[in-house]
Design a protein around this motif. Structure first.
Motif, PDB file in Angstrom:
ATOM      1  N   MET A  88       0.840  -1.190   0.000  1.00  0.00           N
ATOM      2  CA  MET A  88       0.000   0.000   0.000  1.00  0.00           C
ATOM      3  C   MET A  88       0.878   1.244   0.000  1.00  0.00           C
ATOM      4  O   MET A  88       1.899   1.286   0.709  1.00  0.00           O
ATOM      5  CB  MET A  88      -0.895   0.007   1.248  1.00  0.00           C
ATOM      6  CG  MET A  88      -1.948  -1.089   1.257  1.00  0.00           C
ATOM      7  SD  MET A  88      -3.294  -0.772   0.091  1.00  0.00           S
ATOM      8  CE  MET A  88      -4.089   0.603   0.907  1.00  0.00           C
ATOM      9  N   GLY A  89       0.484   2.244  -0.791  1.00  0.00           N
ATOM     10  CA  GLY A  89       1.232   3.484  -0.816  1.00  0.00           C
ATOM     11  C   GLY A  89       1.483   3.944  -2.230  1.00  0.00           C
ATOM     12  O   GLY A  89       0.751   3.586  -3.167  1.00  0.00           O
ATOM     13  N   SER A  95       6.847   5.733  -1.100  1.00  0.00           N
ATOM     14  CA  SER A  95       6.472   5.491   0.294  1.00  0.00           C
ATOM     15  C   SER A  95       5.382   4.434   0.331  1.00  0.00           C
ATOM     16  O   SER A  95       4.234   4.700  -0.040  1.00  0.00           O
ATOM     17  CB  SER A  95       5.982   6.784   0.954  1.00  0.00           C
ATOM     18  OG  SER A  95       5.572   6.548   2.288  1.00  0.00           O
ATOM     19  N   ASN A  96       5.743   3.222   0.741  1.00  0.00           N
ATOM     20  CA  ASN A  96       4.778   2.127   0.737  1.00  0.00           C
ATOM     21  C   ASN A  96       5.146   1.098   1.789  1.00  0.00           C
ATOM     22  O   ASN A  96       6.259   1.112   2.331  1.00  0.00           O
ATOM     23  CB  ASN A  96       4.697   1.486  -0.651  1.00  0.00           C
ATOM     24  CG  ASN A  96       6.063   1.086  -1.178  1.00  0.00           C
ATOM     25  OD1 ASN A  96       6.634   0.089  -0.727  1.00  0.00           O
ATOM     26  ND2 ASN A  96       6.600   1.868  -2.124  1.00  0.00           N
ATOM     27  N   SER A  97       4.222   0.205   2.067  1.00  0.00           N
ATOM     28  CA  SER A  97       4.453  -0.819   3.077  1.00  0.00           C
ATOM     29  C   SER A  97       3.693  -2.083   2.705  1.00  0.00           C
ATOM     30  O   SER A  97       2.694  -2.037   1.975  1.00  0.00           O
ATOM     31  CB  SER A  97       4.011  -0.332   4.459  1.00  0.00           C
ATOM     32  OG  SER A  97       2.635  -0.003   4.453  1.00  0.00           O
ATOM     33  N   ALA A  98       4.171  -3.207   3.214  1.00  0.00           N
ATOM     34  CA  ALA A  98       3.555  -4.496   2.922  1.00  0.00           C
ATOM     35  C   ALA A  98       2.232  -4.649   3.658  1.00  0.00           C
ATOM     36  O   ALA A  98       2.049  -4.134   4.760  1.00  0.00           O
ATOM     37  CB  ALA A  98       4.511  -5.627   3.308  1.00  0.00           C
ATOM     38  N   VAL A  99       1.303  -5.356   3.013  1.00  0.00           N
ATOM     39  CA  VAL A  99       0.002  -5.664   3.598  1.00  0.00           C
ATOM     40  C   VAL A  99      -0.147  -7.173   3.624  1.00  0.00           C
ATOM     41  O   VAL A  99       0.270  -7.868   2.689  1.00  0.00           O
ATOM     42  CB  VAL A  99      -1.132  -5.033   2.752  1.00  0.00           C
ATOM     43  CG1 VAL A  99      -2.491  -5.415   3.307  1.00  0.00           C
ATOM     44  CG2 VAL A  99      -0.982  -3.520   2.715  1.00  0.00           C
TER      45      VAL A  99
END
Length: 227
Positions: free
Chosen positions: A145-146, A150-154
């Protein structure tokens, strides 16, 4: 009664074609005619409402004559957005039928022609049990997500890929579409959800693809030969 609104008013601009994707040929018939056939042949469905662009009305008439397509369906005209198109389909139902506590309405993408009778029944049974359902499958891909920087694992075990038909208690859907359109409305479930109604997920089918890109036609052709 069980209604289905088949939404086919889009432009399909990702298909690299001047013709909206729902009218492209699939095994000798326009895609949307395959979709209509699935619901007209279903014992679960009472009435089929097809929503098309008013600009395509004469073209649709020509297609029906060409293919001798005389399914007993109702025609409503689309709006500027999907929300408006579905609302126009709902308005058609309200103007021509008396909707009561035992009536349910499904909304389905015109470009999802590989829908089976078993899946239609499963979707409506889910709506009988929960009043508001989406068909969906768990993601088999890793999800982030992102944006690009700038993102992160879901956790993909909690991520679902939504399909149609989405099915709702008729009076609930009618009331939900009296709201003003919101940019966050991505599908019918998001419209109903804003009313405070919880949406249940019913396991979908990997074959129930939405034809979006040119290569999807080949996949749909393969699945069409299996059902």
């Amino acid at each position: 009664m069980n209604f289905v609104i088949i939404v086919a008013a889009g432009t399909g601009n990702r298909m690299n074609s001047d013709l909206p994707k729902q009218f492209l040929d699939l095994n000798g018939l326009p895609i949307v005619m395959h979709t209509i056939n699935r619901f007209c042949q279903s014992e679960t469905i009472s009435e089929v409402i097809l929503v098309i662009s008013e600009l395509m009305e004469s073209f649709w008439t020509e297609l029906c004559l060409k293919h001798q397509f005389d399914r007993p369906i109702h025609i409503a005209f689309g709006g500027q957005t999907r929300f408006e198109s579905v609302r126009n389909g709902i308005d058609y139902i309200q103007q021509n039928f008396d909707i009561g506590p035992k009536d349910y309405i499904a909304v389905h993408d015109g470009a999802r022609p590989i829908i089976t009778e078993a899946l239609i029944k499963k979707a409506f049974q889910g709506a009988y049990d929960h009043q508001a359902i989406v068909l969906a499958q768990k993601s088999i891909e890793s999800v982030r997500m992102g944006d690009t920087t700038s993102n992160s694992a879901v956790d993909r075990n909690h991520t679902w890929l939504v399909q149609t038909p989405q099915v709702f208690h008729g009076e609930l859907l009618l009331k939900s579409y009296q709201q003003a359109e919101d940019p966050l409305f991505t599908d019918d479930a998001s419209v109903v959800e804003k009313m405070g109604k919880r949406i249940a997920i019913i396991e979908g089918d990997s074959r129930n693809i939405k034809i979006t890109y040119p290569q999807d036609l080949q996949i749909a052709q393969f699945y069409l030969n299996l059902i």
